[in-house]
Design a protein around this motif. Structure first.
Motif, PDB file in Angstrom:
ATOM      1  N   ASP A  89       2.459 -15.513  79.195  1.00 56.61           N
ATOM      2  CA  ASP A  89       3.311 -16.275  79.856  1.00 56.61           C
ATOM      3  C   ASP A  89       3.644 -17.561  79.192  1.00 56.61           C
ATOM      4  O   ASP A  89       3.010 -17.950  78.369  1.00 56.61           O
ATOM      5  N   THR A  90       4.410 -18.514  79.552  1.00 54.47           N
ATOM      6  CA  THR A  90       5.135 -19.467  79.245  1.00 54.47           C
ATOM      7  C   THR A  90       5.082 -20.551  80.489  1.00 54.47           C
ATOM      8  O   THR A  90       5.723 -20.332  81.287  1.00 54.47           O
ATOM      9  N   CYS A  91       4.551 -21.796  80.048  1.00 53.25           N
ATOM     10  CA  CYS A  91       4.952 -23.061  81.114  1.00 53.25           C
ATOM     11  C   CYS A  91       5.234 -24.170  80.251  1.00 53.25           C
ATOM     12  O   CYS A  91       5.201 -24.199  79.076  1.00 53.25           O
ATOM     13  N   THR A  92       5.456 -25.425  80.773  1.00 55.24           N
ATOM     14  CA  THR A  92       5.853 -26.608  79.987  1.00 55.24           C
ATOM     15  C   THR A  92       5.212 -27.555  80.508  1.00 55.24           C
ATOM     16  O   THR A  92       4.254 -27.717  81.415  1.00 55.24           O
ATOM     17  N   GLY A  93       4.829 -28.528  79.641  1.00 51.85           N
ATOM     18  CA  GLY A  93       3.921 -29.957  80.174  1.00 51.85           C
ATOM     19  C   GLY A  93       4.209 -30.937  79.618  1.00 51.85           C
ATOM     20  O   GLY A  93       5.272 -30.912  78.541  1.00 51.85           O
ATOM     21  N   GLY A 262      12.057 -19.807  85.224  1.00 49.83           N
ATOM     22  CA  GLY A 262      10.597 -19.348  84.816  1.00 49.83           C
ATOM     23  C   GLY A 262      10.337 -19.774  83.316  1.00 49.83           C
ATOM     24  O   GLY A 262      11.160 -19.599  82.418  1.00 49.83           O
ATOM     25  N   GLY A 263       9.272 -20.554  82.889  1.00 53.15           N
ATOM     26  CA  GLY A 263       8.808 -20.885  81.936  1.00 53.15           C
ATOM     27  C   GLY A 263       8.940 -22.403  81.970  1.00 53.15           C
ATOM     28  O   GLY A 263       8.436 -23.242  81.020  1.00 53.15           O
ATOM     29  N   ASP A 264       9.755 -23.034  82.783  1.00 54.12           N
ATOM     30  CA  ASP A 264      10.067 -24.312  83.116  1.00 54.12           C
ATOM     31  C   ASP A 264       8.824 -25.201  83.915  1.00 54.12           C
ATOM     32  O   ASP A 264       8.838 -26.202  84.094  1.00 54.12           O
ATOM     33  N   SER A 265       8.063 -24.408  84.377  1.00 53.54           N
ATOM     34  CA  SER A 265       7.171 -24.994  85.453  1.00 53.54           C
ATOM     35  C   SER A 265       6.182 -25.685  84.610  1.00 53.54           C
ATOM     36  O   SER A 265       5.893 -25.727  83.559  1.00 53.54           O
ATOM     37  N   GLY A 266       6.203 -26.947  85.382  1.00 53.27           N
ATOM     38  CA  GLY A 266       5.041 -28.036  85.016  1.00 53.27           C
ATOM     39  C   GLY A 266       5.880 -29.171  83.824  1.00 53.27           C
ATOM     40  O   GLY A 266       5.337 -30.060  83.505  1.00 53.27           O
ATOM     41  N   GLY A 267       7.152 -28.843  83.644  1.00 51.29           N
ATOM     42  CA  GLY A 267       7.710 -29.673  82.901  1.00 51.29           C
ATOM     43  C   GLY A 267       8.505 -30.682  83.506  1.00 51.29           C
ATOM     44  O   GLY A 267       8.672 -30.774  84.743  1.00 51.29           O
ATOM     45  N   PRO A 268       8.692 -31.670  82.655  1.00 49.02           N
ATOM     46  CA  PRO A 268       9.262 -32.970  83.306  1.00 49.02           C
ATOM     47  C   PRO A 268      10.495 -33.326  84.067  1.00 49.02           C
ATOM     48  O   PRO A 268      11.470 -32.564  83.636  1.00 49.02           O
ATOM     49  N   VAL A 269      10.445 -34.146  84.894  1.00 46.70           N
ATOM     50  CA  VAL A 269      11.755 -34.595  85.373  1.00 46.70           C
ATOM     51  C   VAL A 269      11.690 -36.070  85.165  1.00 46.70           C
ATOM     52  O   VAL A 269      10.863 -36.747  85.691  1.00 46.70           O
ATOM     53  N   TYR A 270      12.774 -36.405  84.772  1.00 45.65           N
ATOM     54  CA  TYR A 270      12.964 -37.805  84.253  1.00 45.65           C
ATOM     55  C   TYR A 270      14.123 -38.464  84.942  1.00 45.65           C
ATOM     56  O   TYR A 270      15.256 -38.225  85.362  1.00 45.65           O
ATOM     57  N   TRP A 271      13.639 -39.759  85.185  1.00 49.64           N
ATOM     58  CA  TRP A 271      15.101 -40.705  85.674  1.00 49.64           C
ATOM     59  C   TRP A 271      15.040 -41.836  84.440  1.00 49.64           C
ATOM     60  O   TRP A 271      14.235 -42.354  84.050  1.00 49.64           O
ATOM     61  N   TYR A 272      16.443 -42.095  84.474  1.00 47.55           N
ATOM     62  CA  TYR A 272      16.998 -42.864  83.286  1.00 47.55           C
ATOM     63  C   TYR A 272      17.312 -44.139  83.907  1.00 47.55           C
ATOM     64  O   TYR A 272      18.282 -44.040  84.751  1.00 47.55           O
ATOM     65  N   GLY A 292       8.570 -36.649  88.152  1.00 46.02           N
ATOM     66  CA  GLY A 292       7.941 -35.465  88.931  1.00 46.02           C
ATOM     67  C   GLY A 292       7.824 -34.235  87.649  1.00 46.02           C
ATOM     68  O   GLY A 292       8.342 -34.276  86.537  1.00 46.02           O
ATOM     69  N   ILE A 293       7.484 -32.979  88.198  1.00 46.53           N
ATOM     70  CA  ILE A 293       7.317 -31.976  87.274  1.00 46.53           C
ATOM     71  C   ILE A 293       7.714 -30.642  88.174  1.00 46.53           C
ATOM     72  O   ILE A 293       7.625 -30.691  89.612  1.00 46.53           O
ATOM     73  N   THR A 294       8.098 -29.572  87.532  1.00 47.13           N
ATOM     74  CA  THR A 294       8.870 -28.520  88.341  1.00 47.13           C
ATOM     75  C   THR A 294       7.812 -27.809  88.744  1.00 47.13           C
ATOM     76  O   THR A 294       6.656 -27.148  88.201  1.00 47.13           O
ATOM     77  N   SER A 295       7.960 -27.196  90.116  1.00 50.99           N
ATOM     78  CA  SER A 295       7.137 -26.408  90.860  1.00 50.99           C
ATOM     79  C   SER A 295       7.797 -25.147  91.194  1.00 50.99           C
ATOM     80  O   SER A 295       7.314 -24.044  90.518  1.00 50.99           O
ATOM     81  N   TYR A 315      10.293 -30.060  93.223  1.00 45.19           N
ATOM     82  CA  TYR A 315       9.611 -30.623  92.301  1.00 45.19           C
ATOM     83  C   TYR A 315       8.416 -31.510  92.796  1.00 45.19           C
ATOM     84  O   TYR A 315       8.664 -31.927  93.892  1.00 45.19           O
ATOM     85  N   THR A 316       7.576 -31.412  92.361  1.00 43.23           N
ATOM     86  CA  THR A 316       6.264 -32.352  92.763  1.00 43.23           C
ATOM     87  C   THR A 316       6.452 -33.704  92.234  1.00 43.23           C
ATOM     88  O   THR A 316       6.383 -33.902  91.065  1.00 43.23           O
TER      89      THR A 316
END
Length: 351
Positions: A89-93, A262-272, A292-295, A315-316
């Motif tokens: 499985d794949t996730c992001t962090g 799928g696979g993007d879970s836990g990945g970052p959400v950035y604000w510029y 936030g991070i992808t939920s 997103y969390t």
């Protein structure tokens, strides 16, 4: 509610491979780009879209492509097995600077501990065909946000966060570069994003693309904000927790969908953040901040044909006081960004 872990898509069907309909990337916050490795999203063109009055806002696709070398070095590709007989499985962090901690989604922490491997984007950027990227390994059980449960059917909305403490068994120095403002990860609250009148946030990840394949590079895209706070407790029929989660969704008719998968879970959400002025009255663009991070995906969204993504996601929020207090209790310290942003000269100069 569809989670955004790679194996969940494979289980749904070969044609329902998740991932962001046009892209994304993962967590971090306070790293500046090195000389010659500038972030194309840190530009006046992108900023113009963030501060346009709500009635005049028209999202423009910015993304759906690999992240440049030297940018988002702290984002982590996570691979693991949920069961001994299961498929990888794949996730992001996101690697939290200098503290050996990787922030990701809670549902990405429920696999077999010994199967986890963590590879920083900065390591992948510098790897050659002849050199296998150095991986980090978990040194103990992940720490999940209080109340999160890996049990099937558990109600984890608003709690979908976990931290892994990792180390590099090869002894190589693969710490992300420290930016001009210091080594700590910068985090902002959704209240700050709302106050700044931002209309888009940037998602990133290693999940499936609209092609149905996992990318070799970290991907990202700018996605419209559907709900800053989930204050009503739902969005288009999908439940979400007020002031603990937010929704990103590309409005219909504004070009190809932009979403996580799928696979993007836990990945970052950035604000510029918007343009700021330092004490010498010089204008600059501050470093991006993690919000936030992808939920998970929206339950009743209009997704891409044959795929459980493309219609938006939940997103969390990580800039909440309870999340910041929890990280501090683990010995993980971060910097917060508020509005107005502190005047420093650590950002990229405006051209």
């Amino acid at each position: 509610m569809p989670r955004r872990r790679a194996a969940d898509i494979m289980a749904a069907a070969t044609t329902t491979l998740w991932r962001l309909a046009v892209l994304l990337t993962v967590v971090l916050a306070g790293v500046g780009s090195a000389a010659g490795e500038e972030d194309s999203f840190r530009s006046m063109k992108f900023q113009a879209q963030q501060v346009t009055p709500p009635g005049d806002f028209r999202p423009e696709v910015i993304g759906g492509k690999p992240v440049e070398s030297g940018v988002y070095k702290e984002v982590v590709r996570i691979t693991f097995q949920e069961t001994a007989q299961g498929e990888p499985d794949t996730c992001t962090g996101v690697f939290l600077h200098g503290q050996g901690a990787v922030l990701t989604a809670g549902h990405c922490s429920c696999g077999i501990l010994d199967s986890y491997r963590f590879v920083l984007k900065g390591t992948l950027d510098s790897a050659t065909d002849a050199a296998k990227p150095a991986a980090r390994y978990a040194i103990r059980e992940p720490v999940r946000f209080p109340g999160y449960s890996c049990s099937p059917g558990a109600k984890n909305a608003g709690l979908d966060i976990a931290v892994f403490f990792v180390r590099n068994l090869d002894g190589l120095n693969i710490e992300p570069d420290k930016d001009k403002d210091g080594p700590l990860t910068r985090i902002a609250s959704m209240h700050t994003v709302y106050t700044a009148r931002a209309r888009q946030l940037v998602v990133a990840g290693y999940g499936y693309t609209e092609s149905g394949k996992l990318p070799t590079a970290l991907m990202r895209a700018a996605v419209g904000i559907g709900s800053y706070f989930c204050s009503t407790g739902s969005f288009d029929g999908t439940s979400c927790v007020g002031f603990r989660e937010f929704v990103l969704s590309t409005p219909g008719g504004d070009g190809p969908p932009r979403d996580t998968c799928g696979g993007d879970s836990g990945g970052p959400v950035y604000w510029y953040p918007p343009v700021q002025t330092d004490t010498d009255k010089n204008s600059f663009l501050p470093t991006e901040a993690l919000v936030g991070i992808t939920s998970r995906g929206l339950a009743f969204a209009h997704n891409l044909p044959g795929m459980p993504c493309g219609g938006g996601g939940v997103y969390t929020a990580v800039g909440r006081s309870d999340v910041l207090d929890w990280l501090l209790s683990l010995g993980v310290t971060v910097r917060t960004t508020e509005v107005p942003i502190a005047t420093t000269t650590g950002g990229q100069a405006v051209q």
